[in-house]
Design a protein around this motif. Structure first.
Motif, PDB file in Angstrom:
ATOM      1  N   GLY A 111     -49.157  -4.243  37.358  1.00 29.11           N
ATOM      2  CA  GLY A 111     -49.557  -5.037  36.198  1.00 29.11           C
ATOM      3  C   GLY A 111     -49.437  -4.311  34.876  1.00 29.11           C
ATOM      4  N   ARG A 112     -49.119  -3.043  34.879  1.00 25.32           N
ATOM      5  CA  ARG A 112     -48.951  -2.317  33.622  1.00 25.32           C
ATOM      6  C   ARG A 112     -47.692  -2.802  32.922  1.00 25.32           C
ATOM      7  NH1 ARG A 112     -48.398   3.554  35.200  1.00 25.32           N
ATOM      8  NH2 ARG A 112     -47.947   3.749  32.952  1.00 25.32           N
ATOM      9  N   SER A 113     -47.796  -3.127  31.651  1.00 31.69           N
ATOM     10  CA  SER A 113     -46.648  -3.637  30.897  1.00 31.69           C
ATOM     11  C   SER A 113     -46.617  -2.977  29.522  1.00 31.69           C
ATOM     12  CB  SER A 113     -46.734  -5.165  30.765  1.00 31.69           C
ATOM     13  OG  SER A 113     -45.616  -5.670  30.081  1.00 31.69           O
ATOM     14  N   ASP A 114     -46.429  -1.679  29.519  1.00 35.69           N
ATOM     15  CA  ASP A 114     -46.308  -0.973  28.244  1.00 35.69           C
ATOM     16  C   ASP A 114     -44.880  -0.450  28.138  1.00 35.69           C
ATOM     17  OD1 ASP A 114     -46.206   1.193  30.025  1.00 35.69           O
ATOM     18  OD2 ASP A 114     -48.345   1.622  29.781  1.00 35.69           O
ATOM     19  N   GLU A 115     -44.629   0.240  27.032  1.00 32.31           N
ATOM     20  CA  GLU A 115     -43.270   0.719  26.799  1.00 32.31           C
ATOM     21  C   GLU A 115     -42.828   1.672  27.896  1.00 32.31           C
ATOM     22  OE1 GLU A 115     -39.619   0.871  25.443  1.00 32.31           O
ATOM     23  OE2 GLU A 115     -41.184  -0.450  24.661  1.00 32.31           O
ATOM     24  N   SER A 116     -43.762   2.473  28.414  1.00 36.21           N
ATOM     25  CA  SER A 116     -43.420   3.446  29.442  1.00 36.21           C
ATOM     26  C   SER A 116     -42.950   2.754  30.730  1.00 36.21           C
ATOM     27  CB  SER A 116     -44.627   4.332  29.745  1.00 36.21           C
ATOM     28  OG  SER A 116     -44.355   5.168  30.845  1.00 36.21           O
ATOM     29  N   THR A 117     -43.702   1.726  31.175  1.00 34.73           N
ATOM     30  CA  THR A 117     -43.323   1.055  32.419  1.00 34.73           C
ATOM     31  C   THR A 117     -42.051   0.245  32.234  1.00 34.73           C
ATOM     32  OG1 THR A 117     -44.815  -0.771  31.870  1.00 34.73           O
ATOM     33  CG2 THR A 117     -45.665   0.968  33.305  1.00 34.73           C
ATOM     34  N   ARG A 118     -41.888  -0.364  31.017  1.00 32.92           N
ATOM     35  CA  ARG A 118     -40.649  -1.120  30.790  1.00 32.92           C
ATOM     36  C   ARG A 118     -39.448  -0.184  30.801  1.00 32.92           C
ATOM     37  NH1 ARG A 118     -44.134  -4.099  27.403  1.00 32.92           N
ATOM     38  NH2 ARG A 118     -43.576  -2.848  25.562  1.00 32.92           N
ATOM     39  N   ALA A 119     -39.632   1.025  30.261  1.00 30.27           N
ATOM     40  CA  ALA A 119     -38.535   1.997  30.278  1.00 30.27           C
ATOM     41  C   ALA A 119     -38.243   2.446  31.706  1.00 30.27           C
ATOM     42  CB  ALA A 119     -38.896   3.206  29.404  1.00 30.27           C
ATOM     43  N   TYR A 120     -39.295   2.619  32.491  1.00 29.47           N
ATOM     44  CA  TYR A 120     -39.111   3.035  33.875  1.00 29.47           C
ATOM     45  C   TYR A 120     -38.360   1.947  34.662  1.00 29.47           C
ATOM     46  CZ  TYR A 120     -40.345   5.950  37.919  1.00 29.47           C
ATOM     47  OH  TYR A 120     -40.295   6.792  39.012  1.00 29.47           O
ATOM     48  N   LEU A 121     -38.680   0.651  34.370  1.00 25.74           N
ATOM     49  CA  LEU A 121     -37.971  -0.439  35.041  1.00 25.74           C
ATOM     50  C   LEU A 121     -36.499  -0.413  34.661  1.00 25.74           C
ATOM     51  CD1 LEU A 121     -37.912  -2.999  36.768  1.00 25.74           C
ATOM     52  CD2 LEU A 121     -38.581  -4.306  34.724  1.00 25.74           C
ATOM     53  N   ARG A 122     -36.210  -0.168  33.362  1.00 25.43           N
ATOM     54  CA  ARG A 122     -34.797  -0.096  32.957  1.00 25.43           C
ATOM     55  C   ARG A 122     -34.084   1.031  33.679  1.00 25.43           C
ATOM     56  NH1 ARG A 122     -37.126  -1.303  27.866  1.00 25.43           N
ATOM     57  NH2 ARG A 122     -37.127   0.908  27.272  1.00 25.43           N
ATOM     58  N   GLN A 123     -34.789   2.161  33.877  1.00 33.39           N
ATOM     59  CA  GLN A 123     -34.191   3.274  34.596  1.00 33.39           C
ATOM     60  C   GLN A 123     -33.924   2.905  36.059  1.00 33.39           C
ATOM     61  OE1 GLN A 123     -33.147   6.625  34.125  1.00 33.39           O
ATOM     62  NE2 GLN A 123     -32.983   5.801  32.035  1.00 33.39           N
ATOM     63  N   ALA A 124     -34.873   2.196  36.687  1.00 32.16           N
ATOM     64  CA  ALA A 124     -34.702   1.778  38.082  1.00 32.16           C
ATOM     65  C   ALA A 124     -33.495   0.861  38.215  1.00 32.16           C
ATOM     66  CB  ALA A 124     -35.969   1.078  38.582  1.00 32.16           C
TER      67      ALA A 124
END
Length: 1013
Positions: free
Chosen positions: A828-841
């Motif tokens: 459920g975390r939706s900050d810039e860090s998690t969005r960046a991690y999703l882009r990396q994945a």
């Protein structure tokens, strides 16, 4: 058999209970702890023990004492000469084993009903005692010395006996058994004359116990070699005795004459001789043999020194086997009417005791055919059912001169005709009745006889006679089965539907199974009938159904193991060559085809002859690629009266003719015959070859310019294959014309259709198909997570890419909303860090996939850029379990176990940190647990207690709070007769539920009470 044809033979087997009883010990017995202790130790330490010594050496007594000293239940079987028939021996082995192991009851009968030969059925019977620490004793094994088929049954039982079981074989002579590993050094032991012989001290005790004080024990042992009977009855005094030879010179006969019978009153001698026919002599049984005052006579004889064993405190006498044999020999010397009267009286007694087979043998031994007839009528069908065909033939031959033209024997003779594939025999019987004006009366009297006779007529190409016989019979399941068979000639006006009549549990289920196959009901055809005879004559259909469903290896194994004596014409003239053609071996297929043709000629079946030639045409087409040779064969088939008149044969001829014409030229002639074949198959419901014919029709229509018609024919083929439950015939036809698949794919909007699956299946078999290119991605999730792309493993740089792919594999269309992905992968975390991690994945996953495939972030959605074939192990697991839920019985169990094999590879997505993965892991653990419990219930229902226990224990190891699983553990323990384990399972259940602060439910407690009764 009852008039409705239900034999019920497996439930009415009659056995002589005295053969299963542990022989009583003599009241004058002197305990010999030396011998019993030695033998008990040998039996306890070795799976197989031979006790081989001469008559009168004390073998049986020693075994009785030794087994009584062991902490093991005992199953006992005393053989007689009639047990040389393998089916009868198997029946008695089952009855003996079922006494201490109730779950063994009817195992052998069920095995025979599954088409398993006698010897293999004996192996299954032995395995049914798994875990039981019993001793099985087979006494008087010498009775089977010249019966190789019976010895094969016993050898198989010994070979497959569980490790905890002990088998003791008692014999006067050395009997050769092919025991394989069971007879290996260290597993088997033997005890003989030397160990059983009296010592001087034992002889002294025995003589004193018998009131003999005029014999020097040392001298008696010296001159007899310690031979027990020689010492006890002073047989060494006989002139024939060789000093020191023990019982090997067997002077017992002379001694019995002079020293035992010679000292009796004539009336006592006559009584012993007259009652020697009885294995057990009681007052009532002796009087039944015409011996008045038998009770008083037995009281008087009990006071004499005789080689007999008395029931403690009663008047039940069993003569020593050698003494009884001698008495019977003396009885036979009387000859004439005296012996005839005694054997007839004994036959009447056996009839009263419902031992019909033994009664028939007694009557026939003295030529009393008329008196034997009711006994033979009562038992012959049961003999046929246990597949002792030779015994049944002999009984029928013996009473044939006195048997009425109509009666129970008619059914047995027809069963033998069909079981032995001698259809001419059935036809001759029917013609004799017809000439006497009795055929229709037979049909009215017995629906079973009418059906069997019509079955023979059908094979002989005499379908009009078959219809006449059936028309005269009363409505019944047997008549319905014949109407179903006659649908193969002409389906119009048939009173039964294409799906056939319901199974009745009787022998004519064999016929229903056969016709099921022709109608494409492959699964139904492969199931086992309840009748042993029915299975013996339908095993070829089971092989054929396995072949038709694509399970070639299983079909081949069953074919290779099938006894050549059973249904050889069908198995080796029809099913065998079809199977070998599928394997692709031209030389063997031709050899099997021609060899089977000889069996077909012997059977007289014109139908089998045509089928054999149709298969030869298929061989020329599929393996030899010679359409001209095939057409020559098909021309002869079409000119044959049966080939042209029997609808199901004409359809097959048209199908293979269509293939030959397509191979030879593109003309319209193939279209005509294939349209006719497909139309007749659809109208009749005979669809076993419809997938083949419809694919050929699709090709023929396309060549004629009818593209829409070609697609419709291809879809019809797919629909027929779906009704079969197998793509085997469909894939074979598509391999001949793969362009049908390619053209059909042009009409498919998506990339996941059944036609795409068929195309990939053909490509896997090396058939070139022009399929749309797309990337194949396989995700292994259980155990070590692994990604394969087009068959090659790839490794993304970060673990979240694997979790992402697993999520997309389970998502509809393999696409997902970004916010949902963030919630699933990052809690459920939706900050810039998690969005960046999703882009990396996403990026790391894309870089290990082919260029242009993706995935990518398209606005708020993650999806693939190109069509992909993405499959995951978890989806495969859940899909297989869904498919299993649509099945029943053995098929469902096999499907569940196949699915569970995926989960056995390890934990779901280990070391993948993602909340969605954690949740899915829990759901899968629950799903797998439920599947294990369901599989355990199915295994339990089929008597596979060990497998059921392993499955349910695995489920409880993962989730100990499944109360229904604990109840199953209790039932398994109860079924195996282990009350201690029932209680232990209940206690384990109570402890587990106690962790939740609850107690077992009332149903669980009630089950405990029920299982302890």
């Amino acid at each position: 058999m009852s008039q409705d044809g239900r034999t019920g033979s497996r439930g009415r087997r009659s056995v002589i209970q005295s053969k299963l009883a542990v022989p009583p010990l003599s009241e004058r017995l002197v305990a010999r702890p030396r011998v019993s202790g030695l033998l008990a130790g040998i039996v306890d330490a070795h799976p197989l023990v031979w006790v081989c010594a001469t008559a009168g050496s004390g073998k049986t007594t020693a075994v009785v004492e030794a087994t009584a000293a062991l902490d093991r239940p005992v199953a006992w079987l005393t053989l007689d000469d009639t047990d040389a028939a393998p089916g009868r021996l198997l029946t008695y082995l089952e009855a003996a084993l079922a006494r201490p192991v109730p779950r063994a009851s009817d195992v052998a009968g069920a095995a025979l009903a599954a088409g398993i030969p006698h010897a293999e059925a004996a192996g299954l019977l032995a395995e049914a005692a798994e875990g039981a620490r019993l001793v099985l004793v087979v006494d008087e094994l010498e009775r089977l010395a010249d019966a190789p088929e019976a010895l094969a049954v016993l050898a198989a039982f010994v070979r497959y006996a569980p490790a905890a079981m002990r088998v003791v074989l008692v014999s006067r002579v050395d009997v050769q058994l092919d025991l394989g590993a069971a007879g290996a050094l260290g597993r088997a032991a033997a005890i003989g004359e030397g160990a059983l012989a009296f010592t001087e001290a034992e002889a002294a005790q025995a003589l004193a116990r018998g009131g003999i004080d005029t014999v020097d024990p040392a001298h008696a042992v010296q001159v007899t070699g310690g031979w027990v009977t020689g010492v006890l009855f002073e047989a060494w005094r006989s002139a024939e005795h060789v000093p020191g030879s023990g019982g090997e010179a067997d002077p017992l006969s002379g001694y019995l004459a002079s020293q035992i019978l010679g000292h009796l009153e004539p009336a006592d001698r006559d009584f012993l001789e007259a009652t020697s026919l009885l294995d057990e002599v009681t007052p009532a049984r002796a009087e039944a043999l015409g011996q008045p005052g038998a009770g008083d006579r037995l009281v008087a004889l009990r006071a004499r020194h005789l080689p007999v064993v008395w029931e403690p405190g009663g008047l039940r006498m069993r003569c020593h086997p050698r003494f009884r044999e001698y008495l019977v020999e003396r009885l036979e010397r009387r000859g004439g009417e005296d012996v005839r009267a005694l054997r007839c009286a004994y036959g009447d007694l056996l009839m009263a005791e419902r031992h019909h087979e033994d009664a028939a043998e007694q009557f026939l031994r003295v030529g009393e055919r008329e008196r034997a007839l009711p006994a033979v009528e009562a038992v012959v069908e049961a003999v046929v059912e246990r597949l002792d065909f030779a015994v049944a033939e002999r009984l029928l031959d013996e009473v044939a001169p006195v048997a009425p033209p109509l009666g129970p024997l008619t059914v047995a003779e027809l069963m033998l005709a069909i079981g032995g594939e001698d259809y001419r025999r059935g036809g001759r019987l029917g013609d004799r009745l017809d000439a006497a004006g009795e055929r229709e009366r037979l049909a009215r009297t017995s629906s079973m006889a009418a059906a069997l006779l019509a079955w023979c007529y059908w094979h002989l190409g005499r379908d009009a006679d078959a219809r006449a016989v059936v028309a005269a019979a009363e409505p019944s399941p047997e008549v319905d089965a014949l109407h179903y068979l006659l649908r193969l000639v002409d389906h119009e006006g048939s009173p039964v539907p294409p799906e056939g009549p319901a199974l009745s549990g009787g022998p004519l289920d064999a016929l229903v199974r056969r016709v099921n196959y022709a109608h494409g009901l492959v699964r139904e055809a492969g199931q086992s009938p309840a009748s042993s005879w029915a299975e013996a004559v339908t095993t070829p259909w089971r092989v054929g159904s396995l072949r038709a469903s694509g399970r070639t290896d299983q079909a081949l194994d069953l074919y290779r193991a099938h006894p050549r004596a059973w249904a050889p014409a069908w198995m080796h003239g029809i099913v065998g060559p079809e199977l070998i053609i599928d394997v692709g071996d031209v030389a063997e297929a031709r050899e099997v085809l021609l060899r089977g043709r000889e069996d077909i000629r012997a059977s007289g079946s014109l139908v089998f002859d045509v089928l054999n030639r149709l298969i030869e045409a298929r061989l020329e087409l599929r393996l030899c690629h010679d359409p001209d040779a095939a057409l020559a064969i098909l021309d002869a088939v079409d000119a044959d009266p049966v080939g042209g008149r029997y609808g199901f044969l004409a359809e097959q001829s048209d199908t293979w003719r269509g293939l030959a014409l397509l191979m030879r030229s593109p003309g319209a002639e193939a279209l005509t015959v294939l349209e006719r074949a497909v139309e007749r198959m659809r109208a009749s419901g005979r669809i076993i070859e419809l997938p083949t014919a419809a694919i050929l029709l699709a090709e023929a229509r396309w060549r004629a310019g009818d593209e829409d018609g070609a697609d419709a024919a291809a879809d019809l083929a797919l629909e027929a294959a779906t009704r079969h439950g197998s793509n085997h015939h469909l894939l074979q036809a598509l391999a001949d014309f793969p362009a049908v698949v390619a053209r059909r794919l042009d009409a498919e909007a998506g990339a996941d259709s059944r036609w795409h699956e068929l195309g990939r299946a053909l490509m896997a078999e090396g058939v070139a198909i022009d399929l749309p290119a797309r990337t194949t991605i396989r995700l292994a999730e259980f155990g070590t997570a692994r990604i394969e792309v087009d068959g090659h493993e790839v490794r993304p740089r970060i673990a979240k890419s694997v979790a992402l792919l697993a999520y997309l594999a389970a998502a509809p269309g393999h696409a997902a909303d970004r916010d949902r992905l963030l919630d699933a992968l990052f809690g459920g975390r939706s900050d810039e860090s998690t969005r960046a991690y999703l882009r990396q994945a996403v990026h790391r996953l894309r870089e290990v996939l082919p260029e242009g495939v993706g995935p990518c972030l398209d606005g708020s959605q993650v999806r693939f850029d190109a069509e992909v074939d993405l499959r995951s192990e978890s989806d495969e697991l859940t899909g297989r379990l869904r498919e299993a839920a649509r099945l029943q019985g053995e098929e469902q169990l096999a499907a569940i176990l196949d699915a569970l094999a995926i989960a056995e590879r390890g934990e779901y997505l280990p070391a993948i940190p993602a909340p969605w993965a954690d949740e899915r892991r829990e759901r899968l653990v629950e799903l797998v647990g439920e599947a294990r419990v369901e599989a355990a219930h199915l295994a339990f229902a089929t008597g596979r207690y060990r497998q059921a226990e392993e499955l349910v224990e695995a489920a409880l190891a993962a989730d100990p709070f499944r109360e229904s699983a604990w109840r199953l553990v209790m039932r398994i323990a109860g079924a195996t007769g282990d009350e201690d384990r029932v209680i232990a399972a209940y206690r384990r259940c109570r402890r587990a539920l106690g962790e939740l602060g609850t107690q077992p439910s009332p149903s669980t407690r009630q089950l405990l009470v029920a299982l302890r009764r």
